[in-house]
Design a protein around this motif. Structure first.
Motif, mmCIF file in Angstrom:
data_model
loop_
_atom_site.group_PDB
_atom_site.id
_atom_site.type_symbol
_atom_site.label_atom_id
_atom_site.label_comp_id
_atom_site.label_asym_id
_atom_site.label_seq_id
_atom_site.Cartn_x
_atom_site.Cartn_y
_atom_site.Cartn_z
ATOM 1 N N SER A 26 6.689 14.547 20.494
ATOM 2 C CA SER A 26 7.699 13.537 20.205
ATOM 3 C C SER A 26 7.043 12.219 19.799
ATOM 4 C CB SER A 26 8.580 13.332 21.441
ATOM 5 O OG SER A 26 9.671 12.498 21.155
ATOM 6 N N VAL A 27 6.012 11.811 20.537
ATOM 7 C CA VAL A 27 5.287 10.588 20.196
ATOM 8 C C VAL A 27 4.605 10.741 18.837
ATOM 9 C CG1 VAL A 27 3.393 9.071 20.869
ATOM 10 C CG2 VAL A 27 4.953 9.958 22.600
ATOM 11 N N ALA A 28 3.999 11.903 18.606
ATOM 12 C CA ALA A 28 3.322 12.140 17.327
ATOM 13 C C ALA A 28 4.308 12.102 16.164
ATOM 14 C CB ALA A 28 2.600 13.488 17.361
ATOM 15 N N ILE A 53 15.049 25.054 20.840
ATOM 16 C CA ILE A 53 15.972 23.954 20.530
ATOM 17 C C ILE A 53 15.470 22.658 21.151
ATOM 18 C CG2 ILE A 53 18.301 23.062 20.924
ATOM 19 C CD1 ILE A 53 19.309 25.939 20.757
ATOM 20 N N LEU A 54 14.977 22.742 22.385
ATOM 21 C CA LEU A 54 14.441 21.548 23.038
ATOM 22 C C LEU A 54 13.237 21.006 22.285
ATOM 23 C CD1 LEU A 54 14.687 22.580 26.806
ATOM 24 C CD2 LEU A 54 16.129 20.951 25.574
ATOM 25 N N ALA A 55 12.385 21.903 21.780
ATOM 26 C CA ALA A 55 11.224 21.456 21.009
ATOM 27 C C ALA A 55 11.654 20.774 19.719
ATOM 28 C CB ALA A 55 10.311 22.639 20.702
ATOM 29 N N GLN A 56 12.685 21.323 19.062
ATOM 30 C CA GLN A 56 13.185 20.705 17.832
ATOM 31 C C GLN A 56 13.833 19.351 18.132
ATOM 32 O OE1 GLN A 56 15.747 23.893 16.525
ATOM 33 N NE2 GLN A 56 14.187 24.787 15.196
ATOM 34 N N LEU A 57 14.545 19.269 19.234
ATOM 35 C CA LEU A 57 15.155 17.996 19.634
ATOM 36 C C LEU A 57 14.093 16.932 19.880
ATOM 37 C CD1 LEU A 57 18.127 18.639 22.110
ATOM 38 C CD2 LEU A 57 18.138 17.188 20.088
ATOM 39 N N SER A 58 13.003 17.329 20.556
ATOM 40 C CA SER A 58 11.961 16.358 20.888
ATOM 41 C C SER A 58 11.255 15.847 19.646
ATOM 42 C CB SER A 58 10.952 16.976 21.855
ATOM 43 O OG SER A 58 10.238 18.026 21.253
ATOM 44 N N ILE A 89 13.171 13.283 24.681
ATOM 45 C CA ILE A 89 14.174 13.742 25.631
ATOM 46 C C ILE A 89 13.542 13.932 27.003
ATOM 47 C CG2 ILE A 89 15.565 14.912 23.873
ATOM 48 C CD1 ILE A 89 14.276 17.548 24.756
ATOM 49 N N SER A 90 14.388 13.893 28.016
ATOM 50 C CA SER A 90 14.010 14.329 29.360
ATOM 51 C C SER A 90 15.019 15.386 29.778
ATOM 52 C CB SER A 90 14.005 13.160 30.344
ATOM 53 O OG SER A 90 15.269 12.528 30.393
ATOM 54 N N THR A 91 14.585 16.355 30.580
ATOM 55 C CA THR A 91 15.431 17.490 30.899
ATOM 56 C C THR A 91 15.496 17.719 32.407
ATOM 57 O OG1 THR A 91 13.576 19.039 30.675
ATOM 58 C CG2 THR A 91 14.905 18.625 28.707
ATOM 59 N N VAL A 92 16.625 18.272 32.834
ATOM 60 C CA VAL A 92 16.805 18.729 34.210
ATOM 61 C C VAL A 92 17.343 20.157 34.129
ATOM 62 C CG1 VAL A 92 18.014 18.384 36.387
ATOM 63 C CG2 VAL A 92 17.283 16.400 35.049
ATOM 64 N N GLY A 113 11.554 5.788 22.903
ATOM 65 C CA GLY A 113 10.256 6.349 23.257
ATOM 66 C C GLY A 113 9.549 7.017 22.101
ATOM 67 N N GLY A 114 10.033 8.135 21.638
ATOM 68 C CA GLY A 114 9.368 8.884 20.571
ATOM 69 C C GLY A 114 10.372 9.599 19.698
ATOM 70 N N GLY A 115 9.867 10.467 18.834
ATOM 71 C CA GLY A 115 10.701 11.194 17.893
ATOM 72 C C GLY A 115 10.773 10.482 16.550
ATOM 73 N N GLU A 116 11.100 11.241 15.516
ATOM 74 C CA GLU A 116 11.176 10.662 14.168
ATOM 75 C C GLU A 116 12.167 9.507 14.111
ATOM 76 O OE1 GLU A 116 11.639 13.217 10.810
ATOM 77 O OE2 GLU A 116 10.383 14.789 11.652
ATOM 78 N N LEU A 117 13.263 9.618 14.860
ATOM 79 C CA LEU A 117 14.280 8.563 14.842
ATOM 80 C C LEU A 117 13.689 7.247 15.333
ATOM 81 C CD1 LEU A 117 17.206 7.775 14.353
ATOM 82 C CD2 LEU A 117 17.731 8.511 16.683
#
Length: 625
Positions: free
Chosen positions: A80-82, A203-208, A213-216, A273-277
């Motif tokens: 996500s940071v990358a 899906i979580l990897a694509q979202l990140s 994201i953080s997950t529970v 935090g991170g992600g393309e957005l």
């Protein structure tokens, strides 16, 4: 005897199932997000006979996937940071291409425009030289407008890209909610739906990649996803959404809102935090804004400085000089949506050498007015806006109305300056190359001094006599004590600046007075003054002619910093993904070894079953006799 047949049958079907799982692994070796699966075997229990306990064979306990929650989370967060750093670097690299060096650069256009005044100062009556000045000025203004237009286009494209990313995030959130429902339905068994969990993690990897994201995770594999710290993007079977909006106080910036149940909540960009957005929003709201302000300050600084000096001259027809460029418009404050006051606030350039490339906020807390420089948060406080305070070379004027407690106004003094820059003069005769004052050396001068330049620095410029003393000092209109003379250092008085070269002799005099209207065609005093502007410290101490250097260096520094961050975060993400894939990925060499292992076990099971069947047949034949 039947137990032997049962053991053989169980062994046969169990090893066949293991081979099926291995085949499934091999088939999905290149499937993104697939986790290697393995069969977990257990004994089928035992039965007691008089002479001991005998096993009942083997059975499949479950099929597990290779999964490490820690490594998976680390791979998601680092990727996500990358993704954020990479998205920002891509945009900054495109931005850098708008600021070339060499003949096509803005630096060349600035210097060509200023240097063109050299020919006018050598031959002030030459119309061709004057036409060249106007042509170079038009070229400079056109380049500024084109660059500003490209920045606007890049901002629009980036905003549209951000909206596309948010659309992808919302779609992935819906898909995850669907998978959560399938996991809920599959939660009634003691076995894990491995391929469904792989779909969830994919899906979580694509979202990140799009947003950090953080997950529970629940016991049944359902997962809740949070963005921007605590905003629930997915809660069980419910998917909420994000929305890109314009910042109401600054339409050149974008904002992000979290929408849940019809209610919208503003999301702070810094919490992404991170992600393309996140990378795109940082580029739009910080990098692009700062570069646009620097370009605008360049336009304002040059236009205002040239206008001030040009208006101190006289054109070929003897008329006072007018604005050389169309003066940059005053910035008008944009009221915050929560304002209740009626104020109208403007910011006007008062000192082009003190400008800082930034937007500003004017805030009122009920007692004091704070003018905040948004580029670094520097704040100056005033008890009143009367008289109009001056901050960073800008005069902030309360044009009308009044501010209510907690009102805030955003001012963008440089946003449109480059986009709107135009040359104000259309005729070469209107170039104010002449000075309204002229100097006459005394008839008894020894000849050791020569006049380098004389031009007005303010109006009205009134006459005076400079006389040199025996001790090397000079007086103005005989006023004592004298001032030490330094060759090449301007003598300034009564609204004019006189520069002399050489060695003075006692009794030398130079009389400054109004210019003769008959000698305007040979008077180049103001042209020389404009030429001298090249070295005037204008942009935070940088000379006017080198103003582009600071802008270009700023862009280059941002690109280099972003490249370092992108390379580093990409390396960290690659290391984390390698560790995850080593744990969860399919290794064909290992699968080939396992394939041989279970193939042999299957063959041995078949052989055992064959022997048991043959033995049982022989027993039946013996008993039958």
């Amino acid at each position: 005897m039947s137990s032997a047949l049962t053991i053989g049958a169980r062994a046969l079907t169990t090893n066949l199932a293991a081979l099926q799982v291995i085949g499934h692994n091999i088939a999905n070796v290149n499937t993104e997000g697939y986790s290697r699966q393995s069969v977990q075997l257990s004994t089928s229990g035992y039965q007691q006979f008089g002479n001991g306990f005998y096993g009942k064979g083997v059975e499949i306990a479950t099929v597990e996937r290779s999964y490490n929650a820690y490594l998976t989370r680390e791979a998601r967060s680092t990727s996500s940071v990358a993704a954020a750093d990479s998205a920002r670097l891509d945009r900054l690299t495109q931005l850098e291409s708008l600021f070339p060096t060499g003949d096509s650069g803005l630096g060349t256009a600035i210097n060509d425009m200023l240097n063109a005044w050299g020919d006018v100062s050598s031959s002030p009556g030459n119309l061709t030289a004057r036409v060249v000045v106007l042509s170079e000025a038009e070229d400079f203004a056109a380049r500024l407008r084109n660059t500003a237009g490209q920045l606007d286009l890049m901002a629009l494209n980036s905003q549209q890209q951000a909206e596309g990313i948010v659309g992808d995030v919302n779609k992935l959130a819906q898909d995850l909610a669907t998978v959560n429902k399938q996991l809920q339905e599959a939660g009634g068994t003691k076995h894990t739906p491995n391929d469904l969990l792989d779909t969830r993690d994919k899906i979580l990897a694509q979202l990140s990649q799009q947003v950090q994201i953080s997950t529970v995770e629940a016991d049944n594999g359902m997962v809740n996803v949070f963005v921007a710290g605590s905003q629930p993007l997915v809660l069980g079977l419910q998917a909420n959404r994000l929305e890109v909006t314009r910042d109401p106080a600054d339409t050149s910036r974008i904002a992000l809102s979290f929408v849940q149940g019809g209610q919208s909540t503003r999301v702070e960009t810094g919490l992404l935090g991170g992600g393309e957005l996140s990378g795109l929003m940082t580029f739009i709201n910080e990098d692009l804004t700062d570069v646009r302000n620097q370009l605008g300050r360049l336009a304002v600084g040059i236009a205002t400085t040239l206008n001030e000096q040009h208006k101190l001259g006289v054109d070929l027809k003897g008329n006072p000089g007018q604005d050389f460029f169309v003066p940059p418009a005053s910035a008008r404050g944009i009221a915050a949506a929560s304002n209740t006051g009626t104020a109208s606030i403007t910011a006007t350039v008062s000192d082009p050498t003190a400008l800082v490339a930034s937007d500003y906020d004017v805030r009122f807390d009920g007692s004091n007015y704070a003018i905040v420089r948004l580029s670094d948060g520097n704040t100056q406080t005033f008890s009143s806006l009367t008289p109009a305070p001056v901050v960073d070379g800008l005069t902030f004027t309360l044009a009308s109305g009044s501010l209510a407690t907690n009102d805030s106004y955003r001012l963008k003094p440089f946003e449109a300056a480059a986009r709107d820059l135009q040359v104000a003069l259309g005729s070469p005769e209107r170039l104010a190359a002449a000075s309204p004052v002229q100097v006459t050396p005394g008839t008894g001068n020894a000849g050791g001094l020569s006049v380098e330049s004389l031009y007005a620095i303010s109006l009205p410029a009134t006459g005076a006599t400079v006389a040199f003393q025996a001790d090397g000092t000079y007086t103005i209109n005989g006023a004592l004590p004298g001032t030490p003379f330094k060759p090449g250092v301007p003598i300034e008085a009564n609204g004019w600046s006189l520069t002399l070269r050489g060695t003075p002799t006692a009794g030398d005099t130079f009389t400054v007075g109004a210019s003769s209207t008959t000698g305007i065609g040979q008077n180049a005093g103001n042209a020389k003054a404009i030429l001298d502007l090249r070295e005037r410290p204008t942009f935070e101490g940088v000379a006017l002619a080198d103003g582009y250097v600071g802008l270009f260096s700023n862009v280059g520094t941002r690109v280099q910093s972003a490249k370092f961050a992108s390379d580093f975060s990409a390396s960290v993400a690659q290391t984390a993904e390698t560790a995850r894939s080593n744990e969860a990925g399919v290794n064909l060499d290992e699968e080939a070894a396992r394939l041989l292992q279970f193939q042999q076990a299957y063959q041995a099971s078949a052989k055992f079953l064959q022997i048991a069947q043959s033995t049982f047949d022989s027993l039946l034949q013996t008993v039958g006799r």
